[in-house]
Design a protein around this motif. Structure first.
Motif, PDB file in Angstrom:
ATOM      1  N   ALA A   2       0.748  -0.845   0.127  1.00  0.00           N
ATOM      2  CA  ALA A   2       0.186   0.310   0.040  1.00  0.00           C
ATOM      3  C   ALA A   2       0.773   1.079   0.166  1.00  0.00           C
ATOM      4  O   ALA A   2       1.761   0.935   1.117  1.00  0.00           O
ATOM      5  CB  ALA A   2      -1.082   0.041   1.308  1.00  0.00           C
ATOM      6  N   ARG A   3       0.173   1.892  -0.640  1.00  0.00           N
ATOM      7  CA  ARG A   3       0.984   3.367  -1.048  1.00  0.00           C
ATOM      8  C   ARG A   3       1.385   4.446   0.250  1.00  0.00           C
ATOM      9  O   ARG A   3      -0.286   4.180   1.121  1.00  0.00           O
ATOM     10  CB  ARG A   3       0.533   3.833  -1.802  1.00  0.00           C
ATOM     11  N   THR A   6      -0.078  10.590   1.930  1.00  0.00           N
ATOM     12  CA  THR A   6       0.851  11.846   1.759  1.00  0.00           C
ATOM     13  C   THR A   6      -0.673  12.759   2.492  1.00  0.00           C
ATOM     14  O   THR A   6      -2.173  12.824   2.627  1.00  0.00           O
ATOM     15  CB  THR A   6       1.081  12.620   0.705  1.00  0.00           C
ATOM     16  N   ASP A  66      -3.358  16.325  -2.934  1.00  0.00           N
ATOM     17  CA  ASP A  66      -2.177  16.239  -2.141  1.00  0.00           C
ATOM     18  C   ASP A  66      -2.287  17.702  -2.056  1.00  0.00           C
ATOM     19  O   ASP A  66      -2.093  18.151  -2.811  1.00  0.00           O
ATOM     20  CB  ASP A  66      -1.731  15.390  -2.835  1.00  0.00           C
TER      21      ASP A  66
END
Length: 104
Positions: A2-3, A6, A66
């Motif tokens: 998983a990322r 942010t 983001d």
């Protein structure tokens, strides 16, 4: 894998005027990205987005954008968001007419 999450802000367009707006920590909508709530938790980000999407009488097209924490508040990490916060690019008016003032 998983990322990593942010930081994000909730952004949308004002339903009546079309301006880009940002959700603040005290549940207001602001045209100034520097006033946006900087969200660093993924679960909290999803809840804030769901709350925003319910405000169909005020906004349209809410999503998470983001950002990074900047000296004067959230700063965009993608050119699209940087472009959106400055307004239309065909001629100087509105947000482009005067540069953003730092918060005091």
């Amino acid at each position: 894998m998983a990322r990593a999450f942010t930081p994000k802000v909730v952004t949308a367009n004002d339903l009546l005027e079309g301006d880009v707006i940002y959700l603040t920590a005290d549940d207001r909508w602001s045209r100034d990205l520097r006033e946006a709530e900087l969200i660093t938790d993924e679960a909290h980000a999803q809840l804030r987005l769901l709350d925003a999407q319910k405000q169909v009488d005020k906004i349209v097209g809410a999503y998470l954008a983001d950002v990074v924490a900047g000296e004067n508040g959230p700063e965009p990490t993608h050119f699209r968001e940087d472009f959106r916060r400055t307004g239309p690019s065909n001629y100087a008016h509105g947000k482009q007419e005067s540069p953003p003032q730092p918060r005091v």
